[in-house]
Design a protein around this motif. Structure first.
Motif, short mmCIF file in Angstrom:
data_model
loop_
_atom_site.label_atom_id
_atom_site.label_comp_id
_atom_site.label_asym_id
_atom_site.label_seq_id
_atom_site.Cartn_x
_atom_site.Cartn_y
_atom_site.Cartn_z
N LYS A 17 46.97 25.23 29.86
CA LYS A 17 47.35 23.89 29.40
C LYS A 17 48.76 23.53 29.90
O LYS A 17 48.98 22.43 30.39
N ASP A 18 49.68 24.47 29.79
CA ASP A 18 51.06 24.18 30.18
C ASP A 18 51.28 24.29 31.68
O ASP A 18 52.05 23.54 32.26
N PHE A 19 50.65 25.27 32.31
CA PHE A 19 51.02 25.60 33.69
C PHE A 19 49.91 25.34 34.71
O PHE A 19 50.13 25.47 35.90
N GLY A 20 48.70 25.07 34.24
CA GLY A 20 47.60 24.90 35.19
C GLY A 20 47.21 26.20 35.85
O GLY A 20 46.59 26.20 36.91
N ALA A 21 47.61 27.31 35.25
CA ALA A 21 47.26 28.62 35.80
C ALA A 21 47.23 29.61 34.65
O ALA A 21 47.72 29.33 33.56
N HIS A 22 46.64 30.78 34.90
CA HIS A 22 46.54 31.78 33.85
C HIS A 22 46.48 33.17 34.48
O HIS A 22 46.42 33.31 35.70
N TRP A 23 46.49 34.19 33.63
CA TRP A 23 46.32 35.56 34.10
C TRP A 23 44.84 35.91 34.08
O TRP A 23 44.08 35.38 33.28
N VAL A 24 44.46 36.85 34.95
CA VAL A 24 43.13 37.45 34.87
C VAL A 24 43.35 38.95 34.87
O VAL A 24 44.04 39.48 35.74
N PHE A 25 42.82 39.62 33.85
CA PHE A 25 42.94 41.07 33.79
C PHE A 25 41.59 41.70 34.08
O PHE A 25 40.63 41.50 33.35
N ASP A 26 41.52 42.42 35.19
CA ASP A 26 40.26 43.09 35.54
C ASP A 26 40.63 44.35 36.30
O ASP A 26 41.60 44.37 37.04
N SER A 27 39.85 45.41 36.11
CA SER A 27 40.22 46.66 36.77
C SER A 27 39.35 46.94 38.00
O SER A 27 39.65 47.82 38.78
N ASP A 28 38.27 46.18 38.18
CA ASP A 28 37.37 46.43 39.30
C ASP A 28 37.80 45.57 40.50
O ASP A 28 37.74 44.35 40.44
N PRO A 29 38.23 46.23 41.60
CA PRO A 29 38.75 45.43 42.72
C PRO A 29 37.71 44.47 43.31
O PRO A 29 38.07 43.38 43.78
N HIS A 30 36.45 44.85 43.27
CA HIS A 30 35.43 43.96 43.84
C HIS A 30 35.24 42.73 42.95
O HIS A 30 35.06 41.62 43.45
N LYS A 31 35.33 42.95 41.63
CA LYS A 31 35.25 41.80 40.72
C LYS A 31 36.49 40.93 40.87
O LYS A 31 36.41 39.71 40.76
N ILE A 32 37.65 41.56 41.10
CA ILE A 32 38.87 40.77 41.31
C ILE A 32 38.69 39.88 42.53
O ILE A 32 38.94 38.67 42.49
N ALA A 33 38.23 40.47 43.64
CA ALA A 33 38.05 39.70 44.87
C ALA A 33 37.08 38.55 44.63
O ALA A 33 37.33 37.40 45.03
N GLN A 34 35.98 38.85 43.94
CA GLN A 34 35.00 37.82 43.64
C GLN A 34 35.63 36.72 42.79
O GLN A 34 35.42 35.53 43.04
N GLY A 35 36.41 37.14 41.79
CA GLY A 35 37.08 36.18 40.92
C GLY A 35 38.04 35.29 41.69
O GLY A 35 38.11 34.07 41.45
N VAL A 36 38.78 35.88 42.63
CA VAL A 36 39.73 35.10 43.43
C VAL A 36 38.97 34.06 44.24
O VAL A 36 39.35 32.88 44.31
#
Lengths: 641, 157
Positions: free
Chosen positions: A596-615
């Motif tokens: 709401k404030d910044f138009g961005a957020h954190w994503v916490f994930d430990s699986d690099p393939h899921k991180i890449a997919q998320g990006v």
């Protein structure tokens, strides 16, 4: 003895095996003695702030458990998080203060050996800061700019000068959220005050104050460090060099610099090229002098001097266990105290140089600007003396070394993209708008023993390249990719998707751009501002198809960087998560509420393939919101496990 | 019975960090993994806890008594004792949640799990190859899984 699977880097594996054969314990072995990790600490539910405690909250209890003062899990984890951010900001900013002082000393003539190496950048900075440049000598100009930026740390009125570099809409966002940083030191101090016993206990207000502190890092301390290092030591230009433990040579005097500040290592780089010093090394039977770096000191002298890189954070002890390092010169940050114990097993002379960072029982050569070059020569001579004490039977240098190209900055990328005479971000923005490039992602950060060394960085970058994402890197992540050969233009063909290949071929850049050390993450902020200014892909940073990834994070500095990226509108994928998982409210606030404030957020994930997919999904969502063209070339969906 | 194995604790080594409690809850969660266990509903429960009296800290869990009061008090026949291993176990399928065992246990080692309406206590992590999770988790090695003789040998200076 079984082979270690602790790293994705063959040189690290073989050096670690060698260390184990010699029965030398490194970070990995010490970490094993720490297992299992304390869950209260890991989840951020352990509070040691006051002396009624320590208190800890049972994460599985459904009761509204409170510490002695009444702090609940939200307050406790938010306070811990805020303190981590302040420490990270303090580290980058104190580094920056040192650079300011070096510039001032240079201007006063108290630092022989140092000079203004990039007068053009100095002039641009002066104009930007509203300092009149006419009739001023270069020395006076340096003094004025130095004083102005030194005042940024402690000024009592106004806000930080470099915030004006951000797009107007971005600045208004910060104003609305009440997170516009005022002075660098003030934000750190205020966070420490707020997190003191019995002050701020609202987790939202704590995290917003942490965001203001982090912004004082990204747009203050880190940015000042980068800018003034460029002024003093020259703005980087693309350079070729080599990386990995194989850059150490059995027949040479090997000196490794490790830490974060380029102020001494620049002098070492200069002294290592002096004929007298080389002759001295040769008189001791060595073929030459190798000056190689670890961590961000490595990145600094790589970017500006083309010096080779011996490795990243988790390789610091392994450089010593090769048995071939005659001297390791350390300054501040990420220097493991464990180095002292490892160095005792070998002839290696460990030398601390910063008065802020000493290790018990280790030789300390205090570094002062006014004797810098002489100190550098003295260190190199003593390393050459030590070369004679090397035990060849204990030397085992892994053969791996890899070519790389580094030295990209927000300014020179400009020239690469548009040519020297019509430098422009237009080709980058056009590439994104036409669907050749999906977006730009910063892959940054550390190594940690909690993740297979380098693995996440490599897995994520490979996946992003395949999906036509231009990757910019700093810090240990950049070194990880360099070791795997991903920092050469040729790598574009091997790893990149078709659209990215076209851009790289047309412009002549590698698909992964090495932008420097961890304070140089500020370069990425500036590049994002330039992309907004060029137009067509959003009015503030949060609309750009960009993201940040720190998938092997280790330090409090990484948490500060993550938070200033988010507070600057760049969604950040982070692993291992900061210590907030014990509070669902804080977790939700960081991963969703900040949007709401910044138009961005954190994503916490430990699986690099899921991180890449998320990006990739995140970039696609940003592209869709901007109504950009669909991607030009389909990706062959052959996701590797 | 002297050969039956259970979890023993040494108060002189216990720092009261309660890592054993967390490890116990995680081991008895659906996922058996800390970060996933945090999000389970109902939350996993630990079956032991660290008590402190007059500055002495001691993890308390089921003593697997030779003559278990809980077994005699159980009206539904859910509690049994294995005469070979000495283990006292609760058959959750039979437990009706009357809490008689909770009331009679002299150690306070049986507790009511209100979410599931079942009595819970230390089951010695049967089924786990690495043995009781609390023993694995203790940073000061204040817990041991063994028989009475092993415990006596271990606590001698």
């Amino acid at each position: 003895m079984t082979k270690t699977n602790k790293s994705a880097d063959p040189a690290t594996i073989s050096a670690h095996d060698h260390a184990r054969q010699l029965d030398v314990a490194t970070a990995w072995e010490r970490h094993e003695t720490m297992l299992p990790l304390c869950a209260f600490g890991d989840l951020g539910l352990c509070c040691t702030i006051c002396y009624m405690g320590p208190c800890r909250i049972d994460p599985f209890s459904k009761e509204d458990l409170r510490g002695a003062c009444g702090a609940d899990r939200n307050t406790i984890s938010a306070r811990n998080f805020t303190r981590a951010v302040s420490a990270g900001t303090a580290a980058h900013s104190d580094h920056a203060r040192g650079v300011c002082h070096t510039l001032l000393d240079t201007a006063k003539g108290k630092a022989p050996g140092y000079q203004v190496s990039d007068p053009v950048k100095l002039g641009k900075l002066a104009t930007e800061l509203g300092i009149k440049t006419e009739n001023l000598s270069q020395v006076d100009l340096a003094a004025k700019v130095g004083h102005f930026l030194t005042d940024e740390f402690g000024k009592q009125d106004g806000t930080l000068a470099f915030l004006k570099r951000a797009p107007k809409v971005q600045q208004e966002r910060w104003e609305r959220a009440g997170v516009t940083p005022r002075a660098i030191d003030r934000e750190v101090v205020e966070c420490l005050h707020r997190t003191h016993e019995g002050v701020d206990s609202d987790y939202r207000s704590l995290i917003l104050s942490a965001a203001r502190c982090a912004l004082a890092d990204g747009w203050g301390g880190s940015m000042i460090a980068t800018e003034l290092q460029d002024v003093l030591f020259g703005s980087p230009r693309p350079v070729r060099s080599k990386v990995n433990l194989g850059v150490l040579k059995a027949d040479c005097v090997n000196v490794v610099v490790h830490g974060h500040e380029p102020v001494l290592s620049e002098m070492l780089a200069r002294a290592a090229r002096e004929v007298e010093i080389l002759d001295y090394a040769k008189s001791k039977g060595a073929a030459g002098i190798i000056l190689a770096g670890i961590c961000c000191t490595a990145n600094e002298i790589l970017m500006r001097q083309g010096m080779p890189v011996a490795g990243n954070f988790l390789q610091q002890e392994l450089a010593v266990t090769t048995g071939a390092v005659d001297s390791m010169v350390v300054d501040v940050q990420c220097v493991m105290p464990g180095l002292a114990g490892v160095a005792k097993h070998f002839h290696t002379k460990l030398i601390t140089t910063s008065n802020k960072a000493r290790i018990a029982g280790v030789d300390h050569v205090p570094f002062e600007e006014r004797h810098a070059l002489e100190t550098a020569r003295r260190i190199l001579r003593s390393a050459a003396d030590n070369f004679c004490r090397r035990d060849p039977a204990r030397v085992d240098i892994p053969p791996q070394s890899m070519d790389l190209v580094a030295g990209f900055t927000a300014e020179n990328t400009f020239h690469h993209l548009g040519g020297t005479y019509r430098g422009s971000y237009r080709p980058l923005n056009d590439g994104i708008m036409a669907g050749r490039l999906r977006g730009v992602v910063g892959v940054v950060g550390c190594n940690t023993v909690r993740v297979q060394h380098d693995y996440n960085h490599l897995a994520i970058v490979k996946e992003l390249l395949k999906h036509d994402v231009l990757v910019v890197e700093t810090g240990c992540a950049a070194i990880a990719c360099a070791k795997a050969g991903m920092l050469t233009p040729e790598a574009a063909l091997e790893f990149a998707g078709k659209g990215l290949q076209e851009i790289c071929a047309a412009v002549g850049i590698p698909p992964v751009l090495h932008m420097g050390s961890c304070v140089d993450n500020s370069r990425i902020l500036i590049a994002c501002c330039e992309m907004v200014r060029e137009g067509g892909i959003g009015d503030d940073l949060s609309q750009l198809p960009v993201a940040a990834v720190a998938a092997e994070a280790m330090s409090e500095k990484a948490v500060a960087i993550g938070l200033y990226a988010v507070a600057s509108g760049i969604t950040t994928f982070f692993n291992p998560a900061p210590r907030v998982l014990g509070s669902p409210e804080v977790f939700n606030y960081l991963t969703a509420g900040l949007e709401k404030d910044f138009g961005a957020h954190w994503v916490f994930d430990s699986d690099p393939h899921k991180i890449a997919q998320g990006v990739i999904e995140h970039l696609d969502a940003k592209r869709a919101a901007l109504k950009l063209h669909p991607m030009l070339y389909p990706v062959e969906m052959s996701r590797t496990a | 019975m002297r050969n039956s194995r259970k979890v023993y604790a040494r108060p002189d080594l216990c720092t009261g960090c309660r890592s054993c409690e967390i490890a116990c809850a995680v081991e008895h969660s659906a996922s058996k993994e800390l970060l996933s266990a945090l999000f389970e509903s109902p939350p996993p429960r630990y079956r032991m806890d660290v008590q402190a009296v007059n500055g002495v800290k001691l993890p308390v869990n089921c003593r697997h008594c030779t003559e278990p009061d809980c077994l005699f008090a159980c009206k539904s026949g859910a509690i049994s004792k294995d005469l070979k291993t000495g283990e006292v176990q609760i058959n959750l399928a039979k437990c009706v949640g009357c809490w008689m065992c909770v009331m009679v246990c002299p150690f306070g080692a049986v507790s009511p799990d209100m979410d599931r309406a079942k009595a819970t206590k230390c089951d010695l992590c049967t089924g786990s190859a690495s043995g009781p999770a609390c023993v694995q988790s203790c940073p000061t090695k204040a817990l041991i899984y063994g028989n009475a003789d092993e415990f006596n040998a271990w606590r001698q200076p």
